[in-house]
Write a protein that holds these residues in place. Structure first.
Motif, PDB file in Angstrom:
ATOM      1  N   LEU A  35     -38.797  47.095  32.727  1.00 13.41           N
ATOM      2  CA  LEU A  35     -37.531  47.184  32.248  1.00 13.41           C
ATOM      3  C   LEU A  35     -37.380  47.652  30.698  1.00 13.41           C
ATOM      4  CD1 LEU A  35     -35.580  44.489  33.983  1.00 13.41           C
ATOM      5  CD2 LEU A  35     -35.846  46.838  34.823  1.00 13.41           C
ATOM      6  N   PHE A  36     -38.235  47.407  29.954  1.00 11.11           N
ATOM      7  CA  PHE A  36     -38.576  47.878  28.546  1.00 11.11           C
ATOM      8  C   PHE A  36     -39.447  48.755  28.403  1.00 11.11           C
ATOM      9  CE2 PHE A  36     -36.615  43.506  29.030  1.00 11.11           C
ATOM     10  CZ  PHE A  36     -35.663  43.505  28.263  1.00 11.11           C
ATOM     11  N   LEU A  37     -39.033  50.060  28.447  1.00  8.67           N
ATOM     12  CA  LEU A  37     -39.868  51.192  28.476  1.00  8.67           C
ATOM     13  C   LEU A  37     -39.451  52.082  27.053  1.00  8.67           C
ATOM     14  CD1 LEU A  37     -40.178  52.462  31.989  1.00  8.67           C
ATOM     15  CD2 LEU A  37     -42.020  51.106  30.851  1.00  8.67           C
ATOM     16  N   PRO A  38     -40.358  52.447  26.311  1.00  2.00           N
ATOM     17  CA  PRO A  38     -41.915  52.319  26.693  1.00  2.00           C
ATOM     18  C   PRO A  38     -42.559  50.907  26.287  1.00  2.00           C
ATOM     19  CG  PRO A  38     -41.425  53.386  24.534  1.00  2.00           C
ATOM     20  CD  PRO A  38     -40.282  53.351  25.087  1.00  2.00           C
ATOM     21  N   ASP A  39     -41.727  50.131  25.521  1.00  2.00           N
ATOM     22  CA  ASP A  39     -42.488  48.798  25.065  1.00  2.00           C
ATOM     23  C   ASP A  39     -41.138  47.937  24.940  1.00  2.00           C
ATOM     24  OD1 ASP A  39     -41.642  49.328  22.118  1.00  2.00           O
ATOM     25  OD2 ASP A  39     -42.850  50.897  22.466  1.00  2.00           O
ATOM     26  N   ALA A  40     -41.809  46.760  24.446  1.00  2.00           N
ATOM     27  CA  ALA A  40     -40.733  45.595  24.382  1.00  2.00           C
ATOM     28  C   ALA A  40     -40.053  45.742  22.887  1.00  2.00           C
ATOM     29  CB  ALA A  40     -41.395  44.209  24.444  1.00  2.00           C
ATOM     30  N   ARG A  41     -40.337  46.511  22.064  1.00  3.35           N
ATOM     31  CA  ARG A  41     -39.719  46.927  21.093  1.00  3.35           C
ATOM     32  C   ARG A  41     -38.492  47.856  21.144  1.00  3.35           C
ATOM     33  NH1 ARG A  41     -42.644  42.721  20.524  1.00  3.35           N
ATOM     34  NH2 ARG A  41     -44.709  42.892  19.293  1.00  3.35           N
ATOM     35  N   VAL A  42     -38.275  48.355  22.195  1.00  6.24           N
ATOM     36  CA  VAL A  42     -37.312  49.408  22.398  1.00  6.24           C
ATOM     37  C   VAL A  42     -36.176  49.138  21.940  1.00  6.24           C
ATOM     38  CG1 VAL A  42     -36.595  48.892  24.673  1.00  6.24           C
ATOM     39  CG2 VAL A  42     -36.578  51.176  24.042  1.00  6.24           C
ATOM     40  N   GLY A  43     -35.562  47.677  21.881  1.00  2.00           N
ATOM     41  CA  GLY A  43     -34.484  47.126  21.226  1.00  2.00           C
ATOM     42  C   GLY A  43     -34.113  47.599  20.017  1.00  2.00           C
ATOM     43  N   TRP A  44     -35.077  47.874  19.293  1.00  2.00           N
ATOM     44  CA  TRP A  44     -34.905  48.269  17.846  1.00  2.00           C
ATOM     45  C   TRP A  44     -34.514  49.860  17.809  1.00  2.00           C
ATOM     46  CZ3 TRP A  44     -38.601  51.107  13.985  1.00  2.00           C
ATOM     47  CH2 TRP A  44     -38.116  50.874  12.560  1.00  2.00           C
ATOM     48  N   VAL A  45     -34.609  50.539  18.701  1.00  2.00           N
ATOM     49  CA  VAL A  45     -34.207  52.168  18.663  1.00  2.00           C
ATOM     50  C   VAL A  45     -32.827  52.264  18.014  1.00  2.00           C
ATOM     51  CG1 VAL A  45     -34.234  54.220  19.940  1.00  2.00           C
ATOM     52  CG2 VAL A  45     -36.054  52.616  20.302  1.00  2.00           C
ATOM     53  N   PRO A  46     -31.907  51.703  18.736  1.00  2.00           N
ATOM     54  CA  PRO A  46     -30.422  51.867  18.396  1.00  2.00           C
ATOM     55  C   PRO A  46     -30.335  51.773  16.982  1.00  2.00           C
ATOM     56  CG  PRO A  46     -30.527  50.270  20.044  1.00  2.00           C
ATOM     57  CD  PRO A  46     -31.782  50.747  20.004  1.00  2.00           C
ATOM     58  N   PHE A  47     -30.590  50.552  16.567  1.00  2.00           N
ATOM     59  CA  PHE A  47     -30.452  50.024  15.141  1.00  2.00           C
ATOM     60  C   PHE A  47     -31.256  51.134  14.276  1.00  2.00           C
ATOM     61  CE2 PHE A  47     -30.197  46.339  17.748  1.00  2.00           C
ATOM     62  CZ  PHE A  47     -28.871  45.703  17.398  1.00  2.00           C
ATOM     63  N   SER A  48     -32.405  51.492  14.514  1.00  2.00           N
ATOM     64  CA  SER A  48     -33.009  52.335  13.548  1.00  2.00           C
ATOM     65  C   SER A  48     -32.600  53.772  13.754  1.00  2.00           C
ATOM     66  CB  SER A  48     -34.717  52.423  13.863  1.00  2.00           C
ATOM     67  OG  SER A  48     -34.716  52.715  15.321  1.00  2.00           O
ATOM     68  N   VAL A  49     -32.009  54.147  14.553  1.00  2.00           N
ATOM     69  CA  VAL A  49     -31.110  55.412  14.930  1.00  2.00           C
ATOM     70  C   VAL A  49     -30.081  55.389  13.806  1.00  2.00           C
ATOM     71  CG1 VAL A  49     -30.302  57.302  16.167  1.00  2.00           C
ATOM     72  CG2 VAL A  49     -32.216  56.166  17.014  1.00  2.00           C
ATOM     73  N   TRP A  50     -29.256  54.453  14.048  1.00  2.00           N
ATOM     74  CA  TRP A  50     -28.012  54.301  13.277  1.00  2.00           C
ATOM     75  C   TRP A  50     -28.287  54.037  12.048  1.00  2.00           C
ATOM     76  CZ3 TRP A  50     -26.805  49.655  10.638  1.00  2.00           C
ATOM     77  CH2 TRP A  50     -25.544  49.587  10.080  1.00  2.00           C
ATOM     78  N   ARG A  51     -29.311  53.260  11.260  1.00  2.00           N
ATOM     79  CA  ARG A  51     -29.460  53.185   9.843  1.00  2.00           C
ATOM     80  C   ARG A  51     -30.243  54.380   9.481  1.00  2.00           C
ATOM     81  NH1 ARG A  51     -28.091  52.931   5.373  1.00  2.00           N
ATOM     82  NH2 ARG A  51     -29.009  51.559   3.798  1.00  2.00           N
ATOM     83  N   GLY A  52     -30.978  55.145  10.406  1.00  2.00           N
ATOM     84  CA  GLY A  52     -31.871  56.399   9.791  1.00  2.00           C
ATOM     85  C   GLY A  52     -30.740  57.467   9.542  1.00  2.00           C
ATOM     86  N   ARG A  53     -29.896  57.767  10.378  1.00  2.00           N
ATOM     87  CA  ARG A  53     -28.655  58.538  10.111  1.00  2.00           C
ATOM     88  C   ARG A  53     -28.100  58.592   8.874  1.00  2.00           C
ATOM     89  NH1 ARG A  53     -24.839  60.042  14.926  1.00  2.00           N
ATOM     90  NH2 ARG A  53     -24.150  61.569  13.695  1.00  2.00           N
ATOM     91  N   GLN A  54     -27.652  57.126   8.416  1.00  2.00           N
ATOM     92  CA  GLN A  54     -27.201  56.753   6.930  1.00  2.00           C
ATOM     93  C   GLN A  54     -27.980  57.228   6.036  1.00  2.00           C
ATOM     94  OE1 GLN A  54     -26.407  52.692   7.528  1.00  2.00           O
ATOM     95  NE2 GLN A  54     -24.074  53.110   8.141  1.00  2.00           N
ATOM     96  N   LEU A  55     -29.236  57.027   6.373  1.00  2.00           N
ATOM     97  CA  LEU A  55     -30.267  57.342   5.045  1.00  2.00           C
ATOM     98  C   LEU A  55     -30.246  58.846   4.951  1.00  2.00           C
ATOM     99  CD1 LEU A  55     -33.062  54.641   6.026  1.00  2.00           C
ATOM    100  CD2 LEU A  55     -31.423  54.533   3.857  1.00  2.00           C
ATOM    101  N   VAL A  56     -30.241  59.633   6.003  1.00  2.00           N
ATOM    102  CA  VAL A  56     -30.379  60.963   5.792  1.00  2.00           C
ATOM    103  C   VAL A  56     -29.198  61.298   5.129  1.00  2.00           C
ATOM    104  CG1 VAL A  56     -30.426  63.057   7.066  1.00  2.00           C
ATOM    105  CG2 VAL A  56     -31.996  61.317   7.928  1.00  2.00           C
ATOM    106  N   ALA A  57     -28.155  60.941   5.542  1.00  2.00           N
ATOM    107  CA  ALA A  57     -26.948  61.171   5.198  1.00  2.00           C
ATOM    108  C   ALA A  57     -26.730  61.057   3.474  1.00  2.00           C
ATOM    109  CB  ALA A  57     -25.445  60.811   5.725  1.00  2.00           C
ATOM    110  N   GLU A  58     -27.266  59.924   2.896  1.00  2.00           N
ATOM    111  CA  GLU A  58     -27.274  59.390   1.712  1.00  2.00           C
ATOM    112  C   GLU A  58     -28.080  60.038   0.779  1.00  2.00           C
ATOM    113  OE1 GLU A  58     -28.167  55.234   2.026  1.00  2.00           O
ATOM    114  OE2 GLU A  58     -26.027  54.785   3.130  1.00  2.00           O
ATOM    115  N   GLY A  59     -29.335  60.805   1.394  1.00  2.00           N
ATOM    116  CA  GLY A  59     -30.023  61.225   0.293  1.00  2.00           C
ATOM    117  C   GLY A  59     -30.820  62.545   1.208  1.00  2.00           C
ATOM    118  N   ASP A  60     -31.595  63.035   0.104  1.00  2.00           N
ATOM    119  CA  ASP A  60     -32.407  64.442   0.327  1.00  2.00           C
ATOM    120  C   ASP A  60     -33.665  63.969   1.229  1.00  2.00           C
ATOM    121  OD1 ASP A  60     -30.424  66.010  -0.636  1.00  2.00           O
ATOM    122  OD2 ASP A  60     -31.211  65.866  -2.573  1.00  2.00           O
ATOM    123  N   VAL A  61     -33.573  63.882   2.537  1.00  2.00           N
ATOM    124  CA  VAL A  61     -34.721  63.383   3.329  1.00  2.00           C
ATOM    125  C   VAL A  61     -35.410  64.770   3.868  1.00  2.00           C
ATOM    126  CG1 VAL A  61     -35.424  62.642   5.408  1.00  2.00           C
ATOM    127  CG2 VAL A  61     -33.902  61.117   4.015  1.00  2.00           C
TER     128      VAL A  61
END
Length: 438
Positions: free
Chosen positions: A111-137
């Motif tokens: 149920l947790f594919l590909p691994d048990a850390r998949v619950g971090w994905v939505p948070f990292s995508v949400w914050r990653g989009r903010q960081l891209v918008a805030e600076g020249d990545v």
């Protein structure tokens, strides 16, 4: 003006253990090659160990951002009354499981594919989009395992248009403990599909060994001009400067530093040591195991009558681990048996080499680790059941030690290409190549 890389890594200080080192050293040395790193990591991860001393390696110019994560390991640890440091990672073979643990492992595998850390994905995508918008990545870099981190990289590339590089410290569906997980058929198919998607959509892919480069290349459909790049692990001269090291004079220490899972239990080496003790040629033997040691390993040592000369030391900070390496008569490297074991090049082998003490290894003699030991003249790797070869090699080093002429390991000159700085330069070139394609 420096270009900016957004690095996503689940494991980052205060996390300890080997999974932290690669991302941490990239962050430390990338500024020397024109890259300003921004780190995105988890706020309270389920880590196998903590080592707050590692934070000293994070340069002041690097910004570190942390997000929450929904982590089933974190919840299970508390349900079972465990601390974060007791969260199981890596191989699960040989562990004594309760009914609750078997159910939890089945849920994790399916149920947790590909691994048990998949619950971090939505948070990292949400914050990653903010960081891209805030600076020249200029580029996004994800490193795994956990390979769910790469799903965040794929999503960020699709949402922002910033090119993305996927770094594989270990294979995905070929990782050493994959066959131990109770996947259903549909779960394996879905996991393989996610792996192919990541490998094909990433603008570039890196991994740690030639064998795993070839393995991953075969899954990508990439052309020869799009070959996967090998960026090896390495050692940091600030942690462990190569040179002569003085072994203990009190005893001949065979030392292993790190986790010694059941799957890594070097039973052939224990039999070789038993043989040498029975022959009376190693009266001053000490076996020192620093870190997590599986019960199966302790049972094997007990069966060979070696527990009386064995010292078990729990996880220690990195600088203390290095001190134990420096005083060893032989450093023990054990590579578990699995279909892709020839590509296993742990970060440990480079630090062993830099410690200046010779290495005795068990694993695939035709693999990449064995080739590195031959190339650097840092030691030998034997087949797992080559008791005679192991005994002869260990006896040779013991007799030299007893005669007060201990043999050295790899020379500093042979290790120049394997410094973390040199390997980070290779990663910087990969990042630059991706940006030049834009």
């Amino acid at each position: 003006m420096d270009r900016r890389v957004l690095l996503l890594s689940y494991y980052f200080p205060p996390a300890g253990g080997p999974g932290v080192q690669r991302a941490l050293k990239f962050v430390k040395y990338l500024p020397e090659f024109g890259w300003a790193p921004t780190v995105l990591t988890v706020r309270e991860g389920a880590f196998p160990a903590h080592d707050r001393s590692l934070a000293a390696d994070v340069p002041a110019a690097a910004s570190v951002h942390r997000t929450p994560s929904l982590d089933p390991h974190w919840f299970y640890a508390r349900l079972a009354g465990r601390s974060d440091d007791e969260v199981d990672v890596g191989s699960v073979e040989g562990q004594q499981e309760t009914g609750m643990e078997r159910v939890a492992r089945w849920i994790r595998a399916n149920l947790f594919l590909p691994d048990a850390r998949v619950g971090w994905v939505p948070f990292s995508v949400w914050r990653g989009r903010q960081l891209v918008a805030e600076g020249d990545v200029d580029v996004i870099l994800t490193t795994g395992p956990p390979h769910s981190t790469h799903l965040a990289g794929a999503a960020l590339q699709a949402l922002t248009g910033v090119p993305w590089v996927a770094d594989f410290r270990d294979p995905w569906t070929d990782i050493n403990y994959y066959d131990e997980l109770p996947h259903t058929r549909w779960a394996r198919r879905l996991d393989a599909a996610l792996e192919r998607t990541v490998l094909r959509q990433a603008r570039a892919v890196t991994t740690v060994s030639p064998t795993w480069r070839d393995l991953l290349t075969g899954k990508t459909g990439r052309t020869a001009g799009e070959a996967i790049t090998v960026v090896q692990n390495g050692f940091d001269v600030d942690d462990l400067s190569p040179g002569e090291a003085a072994p203990s004079t009190e005893a001949f220490e065979v030392t292993h530093v790190g986790s010694l899972y059941a799957s890594r239990n070097p039973t052939g080496l224990w039999r070789a040591l038993r043989r040498l003790r029975d022959e009376g040629v190693m009266p001053a033997l000490r076996i020192r195991l620093v870190g997590t040691v599986d019960a199966n390993v302790r049972d094997a040592l007990r069966a060979q009558g070696l527990m009386d000369v064995t010292e078990l030391i729990p996880y220690v900070p990195h600088d203390e681990a290095v001190a134990y390496m420096r005083r060893a008569g032989l450093l023990l490297l054990s590579i578990e048996s699995f279909p892709q074991d020839k590509g296993m090049m742990t970060g440990k082998i480079y630090e062993y080499l830099a410690a200046g003490r010779p290495i005795v290894g068990v694993g695939p003699p035709g693999g990449d680790a064995a080739a590195l030991l031959r190339k650097t003249e840092g030691g030998r790797l034997f087949g797992r059941d080559d008791v005679s070869g192991l005994a002869q090699y260990i006896r040779h080093h013991y007799e030299a030690w007893a005669a007060d002429t201990p043999q050295r390991g790899a020379s500093p000159e042979a290790l120049d290409p394997y410094r973390r700085r040199a390997q980070t330069e290779r990663m910087g070139a990969v990042l630059s190549g991706v940006c030049s394609d834009e």
